[in-house]
Design an enzyme around this catalytic site. Structure first.
Site, PDB file in Angstrom:
ATOM      1  N   LYS A 155      -9.707   2.383  -2.804  1.00 49.04           N
ATOM      2  CA  LYS A 155     -10.154   1.901  -1.495  1.00 49.04           C
ATOM      3  C   LYS A 155     -11.496   2.539  -1.155  1.00 49.04           C
ATOM      4  CE  LYS A 155      -8.559   1.578   3.318  1.00 49.04           C
ATOM      5  NZ  LYS A 155      -7.488   1.958   4.268  1.00 49.04           N
ATOM      6  N   GLU A 197       0.835  -1.205   0.000  1.00 47.28           N
ATOM      7  CA  GLU A 197       0.000   0.000   0.000  1.00 47.28           C
ATOM      8  C   GLU A 197       0.866   1.250   0.000  1.00 47.28           C
ATOM      9  OE1 GLU A 197      -3.400   2.086   2.882  1.00 47.28           O
ATOM     10  OE2 GLU A 197      -2.050   0.558   3.671  1.00 47.28           O
ATOM     11  N   CYS A 247      -5.325  -2.345   2.849  1.00 45.14           N
ATOM     12  CA  CYS A 247      -5.187  -2.185   4.293  1.00 45.14           C
ATOM     13  C   CYS A 247      -6.316  -2.900   5.031  1.00 45.14           C
ATOM     14  CB  CYS A 247      -5.120  -0.706   4.652  1.00 45.14           C
ATOM     15  SG  CYS A 247      -4.665  -0.361   6.371  1.00 45.14           S
TER      16      CYS A 247
END
Length: 542
Positions: free
Chosen positions: A362, A296, A415
């Protein structure tokens, strides 16, 4: 004689009152946290939860009305939960020390406020069950159902934060972990609370032989599930997709160095060096990985706005290769007045020609990290997000399956998107594997990264899909569709993992039906309320 010892032990907690009751609840709640990663000392649950049951039993010894009992149970359950979450989420404070000059003052508030909020669910569950509290197995079943349901709510309300739900204690047993393929982590949470609370029944009077039979039955059922899970693993040897070679890159960049301007070239060059480094004992052709994965926000710049960086990446990949990497990206408004932009935490798929062939944004953002809830109220108080950009991050469209030429389709998870059961794969377009890119560098050498890794493993078990994990500072790994770790890099280490992609298996019952079996179990447990109960008062266990 052993049963009398248990009765005497129980009586000590049943008669506690005032600050002694609160102190015992906090202590045993904190002790229960050792059942989570990184310790996984699960036997402690068989002491902590019976103590919580006995503390609630004590509310029925005194003559009090329903409201007073419910309030007392709420206080007891909340304090137990506060101890649990304070001890298991302490690592959150480490993020505020990365830029201590700016954020350290917020650390005590965050370390205390998050556990206090999470404990509200446990307090509400404890208060609710007092309405149907009764001697024997009934109160254990209702308690386990109420607490498991409150944990499910914790994973849903206010965007959800299902971190360290009690089912993760089952990670200590690979065989028992397989139950998640059928009932998910919420079903495992119900079972763990049920099993852990059963010793409370041993404190009841000798005339209540039904309680001892219940303990024997449910413990035997637990052993049966463990054996079934172990057999499931033995019948499923590890297998791989032919011709799909993977390299996971773990650069181990300290978070405090990540966004320093003088580190941009160094970080990028190191990622390229790890990408092209030869594997020991392999030919040059074998070293050409088809899929390379960076973690990430792997580079401290906007990758899609740097054509030269894209060309450099292309030279590091084979013609049919692909780099899957995390990067920030922005979209500027078309209207120059006022000029605005949206910033996303994204994943790019970059092919061997240096072109971005797919993008994923995301969608499940981290509160107080990537956006500030009710910012208009909190910003005047001086509260700020940990990730500093103008405004909040923008949210993506949701779960997505990405298909690339010559590459098995996958579902990207950035994440902590990997901690949400049932929300990691598109049920209408099932992927062949899960990809989790993350940066746990915020939390240093604490229990946080270990807990994050454990939760990602359970998503593989639930969905029947292999999971590939690339973390900036660890823990990176290749995990098969049964949650077995094929290879991994430990926390705070620099290096690569070269391996093959494990095969997926047919959709598990949980992948097909979601939480249906979990709610069926809750319904059956709650139905015990309807069974006529006898008049005797709850055990005082003398």
């Amino acid at each position: 004689m052993p049963l009398q010892v248990i009765r005497n032990f129980a009586h000590r907690f049943i008669i506690l009152w005032g600050w002694r009751r609160i102190g015992a609840a906090f202590f045993f709640g904190a002790a229960a946290a050792t059942a989570m990663q990184p310790l996984l000392f699960w036997p402690v649950l068989f002491v902590s939860f019976p103590v919580l049951i006995w503390l609630i039993d004590g509310l029925f010894v005194e003559r009090a009305n329903r409201l007073r009992r419910a309030l007392g149970a709420f206080a007891t359950g909340w304090t137990f939960g506060f101890g649990f979450f304070l001890a298991s989420l302490y690592w959150v404070g480490a993020a505020f020390l990365v830029d201590a000059e700016t954020y350290a003052w917020m650390m005590p508030l965050a370390v205390a406020a998050l556990p206090a909020g999470m404990a509200l669910y446990w307090g509400a569950a404890a208060a609710l069950v007092t309405l149907w509290w009764a001697p024997g197995l009934r109160r254990i079943l209702v308690f386990a159902a109420a607490l498991a349901f409150s944990e499910w709510l914790r994973g849903r309300f206010f965007t959800g934060f299902p971190w360290n739900t009690l089912g993760y204690a089952a990670e200590a047993s690979e065989g028992l972990s397989q139950v998640a393929a059928y009932v998910g982590i919420w079903g495992l949470t119900f079972l763990v609370v049920l099993w852990a609370s059963l010793p409370a029944l041993l404190s009841e009077s000798e005339s209540n032989s039904g309680s001892r039979r219940a303990v024997f039955f449910f413990m035997l059922a637990g052993i049966g599930l463990w054996l079934a899970g172990t057999m499931r693993l033995e019948k499923a040897p590890v297998a791989f997709v032919p011709g799909v070679n993977i390299r996971i890159v773990q650069p181990n960049v300290p978070q405090s160095d990540k966004w320093r301007a003088d580190n941009v070239v160094k970080i990028f060059d190191d990622l390229l060096a790890l990408t092209t480094a030869p594997s020991a004992g392999k030919s040059e052709a074998a070293n050409m990985q088809k899929i390379v994965i960076w973690p990430e926000s792997s580079v401290p710049f906007l990758m899609d706005e740097q054509p030269e960086a894209l060309k450099t990446v292309a030279r590091a990949l084979p013609d049919d290769g692909v780099l899957l990497m995390g990067s920030l990206r922005r979209i500027r408004s078309q209207d120059p007045l006022p000029e605005t932009e949206e910033v996303y935490n994204s994943l790019f798929a970059i092919d061997g020609m240096g072109k971005i062939s797919a993008t994923y944004d995301k969608w499940h953002l981290v509160p107080y990290g990537e956006y500030l809830p009710v910012a208009s109220w909190l910003e005047p108080l001086g509260l700020r997000r940990l990730v500093t950009i103008p405004g909040n991050f923008s949210s993506g469209e949701g779960v997505r399956t990405i298909s690339l030429p010559g590459t098995p389709s996958f579902s990207p998870l950035i994440c902590y998107e990997a901690i949400f059961p049932g929300r990691v794969a598109d049920t209408h377009n099932r992927p062949e594997w899960l990809l989790n890119i993350t940066n746990d560098g915020w939390f240093g050498l604490t229990g946080g990264p270990h807990q994050h890794f454990a939760q990602a493993r359970f998503r593989a078990i639930e969905e029947g899909l292999p999971l590939i994990r690339a973390a900036n500072t660890g823990i990176s790994a290749i995990i098969d569709a049964h949650g077995r770790v094929i290879d991994q890099l430990p926390l705070a280490s620099r290096g690569t993992i070269d391996g093959s992609l494990p095969v997926s298996i047919p959709p598990t019952p949980y992948a097909r039906y979601g939480d249906l079996l979990f709610f069926l179990g809750l319904t059956l447990s709650a139905a015990t309320i309807l069974i006529p109960r006898r008049a005797p008062k709850p055990s005082t266990a003398r």
